[in-house]
Design an enzyme around this catalytic site. Structure first.
Site, short mmCIF file in Angstrom:
data_model
loop_
_atom_site.label_atom_id
_atom_site.label_comp_id
_atom_site.label_asym_id
_atom_site.label_seq_id
_atom_site.Cartn_x
_atom_site.Cartn_y
_atom_site.Cartn_z
N ASN A 167 9.08 3.73 2.87
CA ASN A 167 9.55 3.55 4.57
C ASN A 167 10.48 3.02 4.76
O ASN A 167 11.20 2.75 3.65
CB ASN A 167 8.38 2.33 4.00
CG ASN A 167 7.09 2.68 4.03
OD1 ASN A 167 6.88 2.21 3.09
ND2 ASN A 167 6.16 3.16 5.07
N HIS A 185 9.73 7.08 7.73
CA HIS A 185 9.90 7.32 6.04
C HIS A 185 11.14 7.26 6.49
O HIS A 185 12.03 7.97 7.17
CB HIS A 185 9.78 7.96 5.38
CG HIS A 185 8.16 7.55 4.48
ND1 HIS A 185 7.76 7.47 3.93
CD2 HIS A 185 7.17 7.32 5.61
CE1 HIS A 185 6.69 6.69 4.23
NE2 HIS A 185 5.91 6.77 5.05
N HIS A 190 6.35 4.22 12.26
CA HIS A 190 5.66 4.35 10.97
C HIS A 190 6.05 5.13 10.11
O HIS A 190 6.78 6.12 10.23
CB HIS A 190 4.16 5.17 10.21
CG HIS A 190 4.37 4.68 9.05
ND1 HIS A 190 3.71 4.10 8.23
CD2 HIS A 190 4.52 5.52 7.76
CE1 HIS A 190 3.73 3.99 6.94
NE2 HIS A 190 4.27 5.48 6.82
N ARG A 226 0.83 -0.81 -0.15
CA ARG A 226 -0.12 -0.04 -0.07
C ARG A 226 0.59 1.09 0.01
O ARG A 226 1.58 1.85 -1.09
CB ARG A 226 -0.85 0.28 1.03
CG ARG A 226 -2.17 0.64 0.94
CD ARG A 226 -2.14 2.43 1.36
NE ARG A 226 -1.25 2.75 2.83
CZ ARG A 226 -0.54 4.43 2.70
NH1 ARG A 226 -0.72 4.71 1.92
NH2 ARG A 226 -0.01 3.88 3.73
N ASP A 227 1.21 2.06 1.49
CA ASP A 227 2.58 3.08 0.58
C ASP A 227 3.35 2.88 0.60
O ASP A 227 3.99 4.11 -0.56
CB ASP A 227 2.77 3.32 2.75
CG ASP A 227 3.02 4.25 2.93
OD1 ASP A 227 2.38 4.91 2.00
OD2 ASP A 227 3.63 5.34 4.28
N CYS A 266 5.97 10.27 -1.07
CA CYS A 266 5.15 10.26 -0.31
C CYS A 266 4.79 11.31 -1.39
O CYS A 266 5.74 12.34 -1.62
CB CYS A 266 5.27 11.25 1.34
SG CYS A 266 4.28 12.17 1.84
ZN ZN Z 1 4.06 6.12 4.90
#
Ligand code: ZN
Length: 307
Positions: free
Chosen positions: A251, A211, A209, A17-18, A242
């Protein structure tokens, strides 16, 4: 004095997803399903599989239902769907997600840009969605995004993050995640923020979470584990970025994180060699090298014995 470290930490794979959401290459459904299956085969038990948002806003996630349809239900495995509103929740539930994640941003400006609402309005939406998730028998979790800094408002006061965490806790999430959405956080900040959130909400599990935008991702992960975070998000290969921060990288790479934890004696239940194989596979799918370090440097014998 060295901090007391836990025996185990849970890793949530967010690459599908991310990671993929922010990659220029859009993978077909079959490849996304393959990616998730490979992560599960490596021992990962929670995967953020898709976001149920408007396909106009996030074209790479337009096939969320198709991805879920390609996955079989497995005991002990949670497929996490990211939602921003009630409509997204209804879709994630219908598609078969056993856990939904929602995010509220620590600043109004970032929240308005991402969700078209104030932070307070998104918290209200979260409380409604969390109640619906409990009623439906699936797990809700919530992320406070941009908790370590905002691209529009700059520094974010810890007190504001604690206040938001306290308000979203009323939705009884399985945990509260603190996200460094644009990768500006540093370890001392991680230590302080987790300490303050845990102090305000005793017994509430904290996930983080990170990055790796400014190369502080793994240092922040170590600080988080030492400060009592019980789970960490990571993406295989460190893919992603992002859309609101053009220079943002992905990430923290799952395999780099698992390597570090394994050699520290912290169990993740994940097979490092299987992760590395998946990272190499991902490079082929995306047609470019992934940012992770371990996929280039290889592992080291001491990291092999992962429990
Ligand atoms: Zn993220």
């Amino acid at each position: 004095m060295s901090p007391r470290l836990p025996a185990a930490v849970e890793i949530v794979e967010v690459g599908p997803r991310d990671g993929l959401q922010n990659e220029p290459t859009v993978l077909p459904i079959a490849a996304k399903v393959d990616f998730i299956e490979r992560a599960l085969a490596a021992g990962i038990r929670r995967v953020e599989v898709a976001s149920f948002v408007s396909p106009r806003r996030v074209p790479a996630m337009a096939d969320a239902e198709g991805v879920l349809a390609g996955l079989s239900k497995r005991p002990g495995v949670h497929y996490v769907g990211l939602v921003l509103n009630r409509r997204g929740f209804d879709r994630a539930l219908a598609a078969g997600c056993s856990e939904i994640g929602m995010a509220v941003f620590a600043t109004d400006t970032f929240n308005e840009r991402n969700q078209g609402a104030t932070t307070a309005a998104s918290i209200a939406a979260w409380l409604e969605i969390a109640a619906a998730a409990h009623a439906a028998g699936i797990r809700p979790q919530i992320t406070v995004s941009a908790a370590f800094g905002c691209p529009f408002e700059g520094e974010v006061a810890a007190a504001r993050v604690v206040d938001i965490a306290t308000r979203v806790a009323a939705g009884r999430p399985v945990e509260i995640a603190l996200a460094d959405t644009i990768g500006v956080g540093v370890p001392s900040q991680v230590t302080e923020l987790i300490g303050r959130v845990r102090e305000a909400l005793p017994g509430m599990p904290v996930r983080c979470h990170f990055h790796n935008t400014r190369n502080t991702g793994l240092a922040n992960a170590y600080a988080a584990v030492a400060a009592g975070a019980v789970a960490l998000d990571a993406s295989i290969g460190g893919i992603g970025g992002c859309p609101f921060a053009p220079a943002a990288t992905g990430n923290i790479p799952t395999e780099d994180l698992v390597y570090m934890l394994a050699r520290m004696g912290i169990a993740t239940g994940i097979d490092l060699e299987a992760l590395l194989g998946t990272s190499r596979w991902l490079q082929e799918q995306l047609g470019r090298p992934v940012p992770g370090a371990l996929v280039k440097a290889g592992s080291f014998p001491g990291a092999r014995a992962v429990a």
